[in-house]
Design a protein around this motif. Structure first.
Motif, PDB file in Angstrom:
ATOM      1  N   HIS A  93       0.831  -1.211   0.000  1.00 38.19           N
ATOM      2  CA  HIS A  93       0.000   0.000   0.000  1.00 38.19           C
ATOM      3  C   HIS A  93       0.860   1.254   0.000  1.00 38.19           C
ATOM      4  N   ASP A  94       1.953   1.229   0.764  1.00 33.01           N
ATOM      5  CA  ASP A  94       2.848   2.390   0.786  1.00 33.01           C
ATOM      6  C   ASP A  94       3.456   2.628  -0.586  1.00 33.01           C
ATOM      7  N   GLU A  95       3.874   1.536  -1.252  1.00 28.24           N
ATOM      8  CA  GLU A  95       4.451   1.678  -2.588  1.00 28.24           C
ATOM      9  C   GLU A  95       3.405   2.168  -3.588  1.00 28.24           C
ATOM     10  N   MET A  96       2.157   1.684  -3.462  1.00 28.79           N
ATOM     11  CA  MET A  96       1.079   2.168  -4.339  1.00 28.79           C
ATOM     12  C   MET A  96       0.843   3.653  -4.136  1.00 28.79           C
ATOM     13  N   ASP A  97       0.837   4.102  -2.876  1.00 25.96           N
ATOM     14  CA  ASP A  97       0.630   5.526  -2.593  1.00 25.96           C
ATOM     15  C   ASP A  97       1.761   6.368  -3.174  1.00 25.96           C
ATOM     16  N   ARG A  98       3.008   5.876  -3.037  1.00 21.85           N
ATOM     17  CA  ARG A  98       4.133   6.623  -3.597  1.00 21.85           C
ATOM     18  C   ARG A  98       4.036   6.711  -5.117  1.00 21.85           C
ATOM     19  N   LEU A  99       3.689   5.591  -5.760  1.00 22.70           N
ATOM     20  CA  LEU A  99       3.566   5.585  -7.221  1.00 22.70           C
ATOM     21  C   LEU A  99       2.441   6.496  -7.684  1.00 22.70           C
ATOM     22  N   ARG A 100       1.298   6.409  -6.977  1.00 23.94           N
ATOM     23  CA  ARG A 100       0.167   7.272  -7.330  1.00 23.94           C
ATOM     24  C   ARG A 100       0.544   8.743  -7.186  1.00 23.94           C
ATOM     25  N   GLY A 101       1.264   9.070  -6.123  1.00 24.79           N
ATOM     26  CA  GLY A 101       1.668  10.455  -5.921  1.00 24.79           C
ATOM     27  C   GLY A 101       2.598  10.956  -7.013  1.00 24.79           C
ATOM     28  N   ARG A 102       3.558  10.086  -7.426  1.00 23.28           N
ATOM     29  CA  ARG A 102       4.485  10.499  -8.479  1.00 23.28           C
ATOM     30  C   ARG A 102       3.751  10.751  -9.796  1.00 23.28           C
ATOM     31  N   LEU A 103       2.779   9.889 -10.117  1.00 22.12           N
ATOM     32  CA  LEU A 103       2.051  10.044 -11.382  1.00 22.12           C
ATOM     33  C   LEU A 103       1.066  11.207 -11.334  1.00 22.12           C
ATOM     34  N   GLU A 104       0.377  11.354 -10.208  1.00 23.88           N
ATOM     35  CA  GLU A 104      -0.608  12.440 -10.115  1.00 23.88           C
ATOM     36  C   GLU A 104       0.057  13.809 -10.085  1.00 23.88           C
ATOM     37  N   ALA A 105       1.330  13.854  -9.722  1.00 25.59           N
ATOM     38  CA  ALA A 105       2.050  15.119  -9.762  1.00 25.59           C
ATOM     39  C   ALA A 105       2.169  15.653 -11.188  1.00 25.59           C
ATOM     40  N   LEU A 106       2.009  14.750 -12.181  1.00 26.56           N
ATOM     41  CA  LEU A 106       2.102  15.155 -13.582  1.00 26.56           C
ATOM     42  C   LEU A 106       0.770  15.609 -14.164  1.00 26.56           C
ATOM     43  N   VAL A 107      -0.329  15.469 -13.397  1.00 28.42           N
ATOM     44  CA  VAL A 107      -1.650  15.826 -13.915  1.00 28.42           C
ATOM     45  C   VAL A 107      -1.731  17.286 -14.362  1.00 28.42           C
ATOM     46  N   PRO A 108      -1.275  18.262 -13.564  1.00 30.92           N
ATOM     47  CA  PRO A 108      -1.367  19.660 -14.020  1.00 30.92           C
ATOM     48  C   PRO A 108      -0.660  19.893 -15.348  1.00 30.92           C
ATOM     49  N   ALA A 109       0.544  19.301 -15.519  1.00 28.73           N
ATOM     50  CA  ALA A 109       1.271  19.484 -16.780  1.00 28.73           C
ATOM     51  C   ALA A 109       0.506  18.861 -17.941  1.00 28.73           C
ATOM     52  N   TYR A 110      -0.085  17.683 -17.705  1.00 30.36           N
ATOM     53  CA  TYR A 110      -0.846  17.015 -18.767  1.00 30.36           C
ATOM     54  C   TYR A 110      -2.065  17.851 -19.160  1.00 30.36           C
ATOM     55  N   GLU A 111      -2.801  18.324 -18.158  1.00 31.97           N
ATOM     56  CA  GLU A 111      -4.009  19.098 -18.451  1.00 31.97           C
ATOM     57  C   GLU A 111      -3.669  20.411 -19.142  1.00 31.97           C
ATOM     58  N   ALA A 112      -2.574  21.040 -18.731  1.00 36.28           N
ATOM     59  CA  ALA A 112      -2.172  22.277 -19.389  1.00 36.28           C
ATOM     60  C   ALA A 112      -1.801  22.029 -20.844  1.00 36.28           C
ATOM     61  N   GLY A 113      -1.071  20.931 -21.083  1.00 38.47           N
ATOM     62  CA  GLY A 113      -0.707  20.598 -22.447  1.00 38.47           C
ATOM     63  C   GLY A 113      -1.913  20.247 -23.301  1.00 38.47           C
ATOM     64  N   ALA A 114      -2.869  19.512 -22.716  1.00 41.86           N
ATOM     65  CA  ALA A 114      -4.082  19.156 -23.456  1.00 41.86           C
ATOM     66  C   ALA A 114      -4.884  20.401 -23.811  1.00 41.86           C
ATOM     67  N   ALA A 115      -4.958  21.350 -22.867  1.00 44.14           N
ATOM     68  CA  ALA A 115      -5.685  22.596 -23.136  1.00 44.14           C
ATOM     69  C   ALA A 115      -5.008  23.383 -24.252  1.00 44.14           C
ATOM     70  N   LEU A 116      -3.665  23.382 -24.256  1.00 47.85           N
ATOM     71  CA  LEU A 116      -2.936  24.092 -25.310  1.00 47.85           C
ATOM     72  C   LEU A 116      -3.158  23.438 -26.661  1.00 47.85           C
ATOM     73  N   ARG A 117      -3.133  22.098 -26.698  1.00 44.62           N
ATOM     74  CA  ARG A 117      -3.398  21.395 -27.960  1.00 44.62           C
ATOM     75  C   ARG A 117      -4.790  21.718 -28.472  1.00 44.62           C
ATOM     76  N   GLU A 118      -5.743  21.816 -27.544  1.00 42.02           N
ATOM     77  CA  GLU A 118      -7.120  22.121 -27.941  1.00 42.02           C
ATOM     78  C   GLU A 118      -7.211  23.498 -28.573  1.00 42.02           C
ATOM     79  N   LEU A 119      -6.423  24.443 -28.050  1.00 38.50           N
ATOM     80  CA  LEU A 119      -6.469  25.810 -28.567  1.00 38.50           C
ATOM     81  C   LEU A 119      -5.857  25.917 -29.961  1.00 38.50           C
ATOM     82  N   ASN A 120      -4.712  25.251 -30.153  1.00 39.18           N
ATOM     83  CA  ASN A 120      -4.048  25.392 -31.454  1.00 39.18           C
ATOM     84  C   ASN A 120      -4.400  24.296 -32.451  1.00 39.18           C
TER      85      ASN A 120
END
Length: 341
Positions: A93-120
């Motif tokens: 469970h601790d390893e799952m939480d660490r992995l989830r945290g590392r991946l979810e830290a990338l969510v803002p960058a992904y959403e920002a990039g997706a929004a930019l792709r949508e615009l252009n």
């Protein structure tokens, strides 16, 4: 499961009858010597002691030497035996939480990039070449589909593996109230796995039809996102989010849907003859266009051998001795009034 967990599971398999008798004997006496157990239960007492000790149900009696044993309460034994598993679960469970945290830290960058792709508009077309990624995207789009899924599946009957993967996903869609329409080629009617799949999904409200030729492999989710097969690249898909292109794909599906026929629960002899006649007519047309056997077979979703058998029958019927002569005889005449503008 880890080797440690496997060891615990093996220890706590079913106890042997001898071990069960020895445990009852031990509980009645609180403590005993090995010789006493052997005298009471026979030669198997030694093996039973080893088995119970491994299961934490026997322990050495305090102050009684290495040959004196006392029973352990089952709940206490369970606590001892499960301690390694509990530690493993906590670490997992601790390893799952660490992995989830590392991946979810990338969510803002992904959403920002997706929004930019949508615009252009750069995200409106995306080529995916990895089959696993394509399947993952289909699962994601299916889970988010709210209104309708349109599917066009050329190539005859679908492989059993594909049907097994699709049935759970499609049943989930239909039970959520999502409309589902699918077009196959006529040859899919003779595939038992495909017919069984169709029977299951139509019972839940799906609509399935078949067409002879002219299908493009594609999926359209809520008239918002489409996937198209990429020619000569097995497993690849073009993801389409550009509204005008998705609208074109939807319109193409609707034109095919109007000309398609319902997929029957059973194929009557009359329907089989009708489909065979239509297939032969399509083969005649494709022959007259000069297409090779394997191309015609792929277009119609049948094996090349079956296609060649149909072509041979057509050549005999028109008296052609070669494919070239058959193509010439089947080509429309320049004076054919149907070709006159």
């Amino acid at each position: 499961m880890s080797a440690e967990a496997d060891g615990v599971a093996g220890t706590y398999g079913d106890l042997s009858p001898a071990a069960r008798r020895l445990y009852a004997y031990a509980v009645e006496r609180h403590a005993f010597h090995t010789a006493e157990a052997t005298s009471a239960l026979g030669a198997r007492a030694g093996a039973a002691i080893t088995e119970l000790a491994a299961a934490h149900l026997l322990q050495r009696a305090p102050g009684g030497g290495a040959d004196r044993w006392s029973p352990v309460a089952p709940r206490a034994a369970a606590a001892r035996a499960l301690a390694p598993l509990a530690l493993l679960v906590r670490e997992t469970h601790d390893e799952m939480d660490r992995l989830r945290g590392r991946l979810e830290a990338l969510v803002p960058a992904y959403e920002a990039g997706a929004a930019l792709r949508e615009l252009n508009g750069s995200g409106h077309l995306e080529l995916m070449t990895d089959l696993g990624a394509v399947r993952g995207l289909i699962a994601e789009l299916s889970a988010g589909c709210e209104r309708e899924l349109l599917t066009s599946q050329p190539g005859g009957g679908r492989p059993l593996e594909s049907l097994e993967e699709a049935i759970g996903r499609d049943e989930s869609l239909l039970t959520r109230g999502v409309r589902m329409r699918t077009i196959y080629q006529h040859t899919a009617r003779y595939s038992r796995p495909t017919a069984a799949y169709v029977e299951r999904v139509t019972a839940l409200g799906a609509q399935v039809r078949t067409l002879g030729d002219g299908l493009m492999r594609m999926l359209i989710f809520d008239e918002h996102t489409g996937l198209m097969a990429v020619p000569e690249r097995s497993g690849a898909a073009l993801v389409v989010r550009e509204p005008n292109v998705v609208h074109f794909m939807t319109a193409a599906f609707e034109r095919s849907w109007v000309g398609a026929e319902p997929f029957p629960a059973t194929v009557s002899p009359e329907a089989a003859r009708s489909i065979s006649d239509e297939l032969r007519q399509t083969i005649v047309r494709l022959l007259s266009e000069g297409l090779e056997d394997k191309v015609i077979a792929r277009r119609l979703g049948m094996s090349e051998r079956t296609c060649q058998r149909h072509i041979a029958e057509i050549m005999r019927a028109i008296g052609a001795k070669s494919r070239f002569q058959a193509g010439y005889l089947l080509s429309p005449s320049p004076n054919d009034p149907k070709e006159t503008p």
